[in-house]
Design a protein around this motif. Structure first.
Motif, PDB file in Angstrom:
ATOM      1  N   ASP A  92       0.627   5.600  -0.391  1.00 50.11           N
ATOM      2  CA  ASP A  92       0.057   6.771   0.320  1.00 50.11           C
ATOM      3  C   ASP A  92      -1.283   7.463   0.016  1.00 50.11           C
ATOM      4  O   ASP A  92      -1.837   7.977   0.832  1.00 50.11           O
ATOM      5  N   PRO A  94       0.940  -1.148   0.153  1.00 46.61           N
ATOM      6  CA  PRO A  94      -0.054   0.060  -0.084  1.00 46.61           C
ATOM      7  C   PRO A  94       0.942   1.274  -0.044  1.00 46.61           C
ATOM      8  O   PRO A  94       1.984   1.221   0.668  1.00 46.61           O
ATOM      9  N   ARG A 152      -4.590   0.264   3.991  1.00 45.83           N
ATOM     10  CA  ARG A 152      -3.765   0.323   5.340  1.00 45.83           C
ATOM     11  C   ARG A 152      -4.699   0.511   6.637  1.00 45.83           C
ATOM     12  O   ARG A 152      -4.334  -0.141   7.453  1.00 45.83           O
ATOM     13  N   GLU A 153      -5.837   1.169   6.509  1.00 41.36           N
ATOM     14  CA  GLU A 153      -6.855   1.747   7.257  1.00 41.36           C
ATOM     15  C   GLU A 153      -7.763   0.730   7.784  1.00 41.36           C
ATOM     16  O   GLU A 153      -8.329   0.718   8.714  1.00 41.36           O
TER      17      GLU A 153
END
Length: 385
Positions: A197, A195, A205-206
């Motif tokens: 940004d 992943p 990521r989240e």
């Protein structure tokens, strides 16, 4: 009274039939189309009623009623096609990526893309079709950047997006559409492994454990297409409005502090999304003195309620009450912050660089694209300066 559903507009303006209905009252029944099995349909033209319906996800569903379970399939990731709790889950995975902080972080790249796009436009000379040479490429490159598409892939993907919507050759349109789908699947798989940004990496990521691979690629495709298609239409409308209202262009050039109100007026006045997906009543209820039964379908006319806030294009207008160009309630456009950023950057640059912007053809020769299901747009916009 049962009335036929009027077409939404004639060119930029609400059709007389639509405007007459708005003035008569907030709610109007109309003939039921084939396939709804007698369910009654309603056109909603009142501002308060539209807001109330769009804000109430417990009594109104955004999923159109169908009688064949096979027809319920939809592209995973199109948030407008979901009701809670799935809508709540999926929207929650992307909402953080549209925070003010993350969107502002993109501003330098947005400025760069817009300046470079207008450099290209200016170097080709006028007259030139703004839609083809700037209206599509600029938002496509910005959307690619936001999603995390590598720079080396952005130009090719941008062309595929444009051809998937604009090409008049059916085979090319189909091939380009498939190309966009395949690319988004590969992008989602790559971001799942490593992943980055930007948007898709952020989701992984989240919230990666809350989103399936199919949903992740569907979100990528849906957000990419909507971000490009709607901003292409919105930029074209902005250029058309300023090219045909030179006094407003001068106001913006001389008063850059008007950029926020100009942005809202560019969104409100043309209302490129004339109506959101229809809402289906889940319970019996009464709206504005009319009995609505469970299963009835309600279409909310954003064009009618937005234009009722002012029938002239005026960038000094105060946005009170708020326009509904981005919808309302749980389906309020999640990409609104990005769209506003693009307009707030683009409008002052346009005013500064093209102070004599004007149409290169008579206005009556412009051909508009109907707003269903795509946003209302212009086929070509020849301009000169």
């Amino acid at each position: 009274m049962v009335v036929p559903l009027p077409h939404q507009r004639i060119r930029l303006d609400p059709a007389p039939e639509l405007w007459a209905l708005h003035q008569e009252g907030p709610l109007h029944s109309y003939d039921t189309e084939t396939g709804l099995n007698g369910r009654r349909q309603w056109l909603v033209t009142g501002y308060d009623e539209v807001r109330a319906i769009l804000a109430d996800a417990t009594r109104f569903s955004s999923m159109r009623p169908v009688d064949d379970e096979a027809d319920r399939a939809h592209l995973p990731g199109i948030l407008q096609a979901y009701d809670p709790p799935d809508h709540t889950r999926l929207r929650g995975t992307v909402a953080g990526a549209f925070s003010v902080r993350r969107i502002e972080r993109l501003r330098p790249r947005v400025e760069e893309v817009i300046e470079e796009g207008l450099d290209d436009l200016e170097s080709m000379g006028s007259p030139i079709d703004f839609v083809r040479y700037a209206g599509w490429p600029i938002p496509a490159l910005i959307a690619c950047e936001f999603l995390g598409v590598p720079r080396d892939d952005q130009a090719d993907l941008s062309r595929m997006i444009r051809d998937s919507r604009e090409s008049r050759i059916p085979k090319q349109r189909a091939q380009s559409s498939l190309g966009v789908v395949n690319y988004c699947e590969k992008l989602a798989a790559r971001e799942r492994r490593d992943p980055g940004d930007e948007l898709i990496g952020f989701i992984v990521r989240e919230h990666g454990d809350k989103v399936s691979d199919e949903e992740l690629s569907g979100l990528a495709e849906a957000i990419l297409i909507v971000a490009v298609e709607q901003m292409a239409a919105q930029l074209a409308m902005a250029v058309l409005l300023f090219a045909t209202n030179p006094a407003q262009l001068s106001l913006l050039r001389e008063g850059p502090e008007l950029v926020d109100s100009a942005t809202e007026e560019v969104l409100r006045f043309p209302t490129i999304v004339e109506a959101p997906s229809p809402r289906t009543a889940l319970v019996d209820l009464n709206i504005a003195g009319h009995d609505i039964h469970a299963g009835d379908v309600l279409t909310c006319s954003m064009l009618a309620v937005n234009r009722a806030l002012g029938d002239k294009f005026d960038i000094t207008r105060e946005n009170t009450p708020g326009h509904l160009a981005f919808g309302h309630g749980i389906h309020h456009c999640v990409g609104a912050p990005l769209a506003r950023l693009e307009l707030r950057v683009a409008l002052p640059i346009l005013a500064r660089r093209f102070p004599a912007l004007r149409l290169a053809v008579p206005e009556e020769e412009l051909r508009f694209v109907a707003g269903k299901p795509a946003p209302f747009n212009i086929e070509e916009l020849p301009v000169e300066w």
